[in-house]
Structure formats: structure tokens, C-alpha cells
Design an enzyme around this catalytic site. Structure first.
Site, PDB file in Angstrom:
ATOM      1  N   GLY A  17       7.101 -34.896  30.510  1.00  0.00           N
ATOM      2  CA  GLY A  17       6.123 -33.840  30.710  1.00  0.00           C
ATOM      3  C   GLY A  17       4.783 -34.203  30.094  1.00  0.00           C
ATOM      4  O   GLY A  17       4.601 -35.281  29.523  1.00  0.00           O
ATOM      5  N   ASP A 122       1.809 -20.360  32.159  1.00  0.00           N
ATOM      6  CA  ASP A 122       1.636 -21.621  32.888  1.00  0.00           C
ATOM      7  C   ASP A 122       2.590 -21.622  34.085  1.00  0.00           C
ATOM      8  O   ASP A 122       3.365 -22.553  34.289  1.00  0.00           O
ATOM      9  CB  ASP A 122       1.912 -22.808  31.972  1.00  0.00           C
ATOM     10  CG  ASP A 122       1.300 -24.108  32.503  1.00  0.00           C
ATOM     11  OD1 ASP A 122       0.472 -24.041  33.427  1.00  0.00           O
ATOM     12  OD2 ASP A 122       1.654 -25.186  31.992  1.00  0.00           O
TER      13      ASP A 122
END
Length: 212
Positions: A17, A122
Site C-alpha cells: 500500500g 478514504d
């Protein structure tokens, strides 16, 4: 690696990520008991705990002075963004009925988060893991609408809660100023530096995105 009375055999990096790697691991050397291990922010675990108490989502955290490990279910089918990209690579598009199904799932997640006073912060296809049922899905409308039977383990799983906001800490109708800086998934209010709360926008991929 042994933590919390369990022995985790790390089988490699599952995903890289923007802020951390997520590792695939067996619990006590059992290939049928697979988990994902991630070094989280303590705040991210707090958000998972709130989900646990408000909608029964379960996670474990091993927290020490020098490191921490978040343990969660390992979902092998990738993200919604992976599914979108796989169709783009072959020059096609996702089937309309599947787009409708995932849109229903997205809106259902948003509805739940609004009801329990939590903002994800998000919300985008990269943070939505695809979850397939191991059992045959029924054609029952009631099972689909209530997420019962095999539909209970079918759909999308929202992850990466490091930017989450617990609205219970704020007066009612509080709005926020800030920018997620996630290109392509910033609501209009962020782009114009205006207050936001539960705002979102639709993107060209057909996915609802951002805030809650």
C-alpha cells in the site's frame, strides 16, 4: 512469529500500500486459517473497535511500544479497483448487472456508516476488498436485501481506516475542512476548500467515492 498466543507463519507480501505492506500468514501452521497482517496506526484499530461494537466487525491488534500488528481476515480476490482494471486491460468493461450489484453494496456501506456516525475518510475502489461466498447464492430477494444466508459473506469489505473520523467526538452537525489528497477521489467541497461532512462524488469508473 508468535503473538497473543498464536503462531503466525508469514507466507509473503500480499499487497504493497501507500503507507504499509500487508502480509499473508497462516495461523498455527494451518493453511485453512489464513489472515492478513498489517502494521497499523493505533487510531485505525480504534476505528475497527468502533465498527466491532456498532456493527460486529471483528479484528485483533497486538500493540507494543516499538511496533504493532493488525490481524484481520484474508480475502483472496483483490480489490474493486483490481476488478475494474482487469476489464480495462482486455479492452472491455464490467457487466452492467455486476456494476449495479457493486453500486448497491457501496451505497449500503455508506448508509450503515452514516447510521453509526462514522466517516471512513478514504472511500475508494482501492480500499474495497471483494468478498465471495463459499456457498451457492440463493435467489431469494429477502436474503439479498438482508444480507442473510450465503449473502452474508458476499460483497465488499471496506478496509484502511487510518483516516477514519468518529463523529461521536464532535457536536452534532460539525463540518470539517481538509483534503484527503487522493487524486480523483476528492469531493467537490475539498476541491473548493469548503466544509464537508458526509459528502461523496461519482467517478468515471462508476464507483461512488470518498467520505463515508
Amino acid at each position: 512469529m508468535t503473538e497473543g498466543g498464536y503462531k503466525y507463519q508469514i507466507k509473503g507480501c500480499a499487497v504493497q500500500g501507500g503507507f504499509a505492506q500487508v502480509f499473508k500468514a497462516y495461523v498455527d501452521n494451518n493453511p485453512d486459517d489464513v489472515v492478513a497482517l498489517k502494521p497499523p496506526f493505533p487510531w485505525e484499530f480504534y476505528m475497527y473497535r468502533q465498527l466491532d461494537m456498532r456493527i460486529s466487525e471483528k479484528k485483533k491488534l497486538h500493540l507494543y511500544s516499538d511496533y504493532s500488528i493488525l490481524v484481520s481476515d484474508y480475502l483472496v480476490h483483490g480489490t474493486l479497483q483490481d476488478a475494474i482494471n482487469s476489464n480495462t486491460v482486455i479492452g472491455g468493461s464490467m457487466e452492467e448487472v455486476l456494476c449495479i450489484y457493486y453500486t448497491i453494496e457501496l451505497l449500503h456501506i455508506l448508509e450503515i456508516l452514516h447510521d453509526i456516525a462514522i466517516i471512513h475518510g478514504d472511500f475508494k475502489p482501492d480500499n474495497l476488498l471483494i468478498w465471495y461466498s463459499r456457498d451457492d447464492l440463493t435467489e431469494s430477494k429477502d436474503d439479498f436485501l438482508t444480507c442473510s444466508g450465503p449473502w452474508h459473506n458476499q460483497g465488499l469489505c471496506l478496509v484502511d481506516w487510518g483516516r477514519g473520523i468518529d463523529l461521536c467526538f464532535f457536536p452534532e452537525k460539525t463540518k470539517f475542512i481538509g483534503d484527503s489528497r487522493t487524486l480523483g477521489f476528492r469531493c467537490i467541497e475539498m476541491q473548493e476548500n469548503k466544509p464537508w461532512r458526509g459528502h461523496f462524488r461519482w467517478t468515471c469508473t462508476g464507483c461512488v467515492s470518498l467520505f463515508t
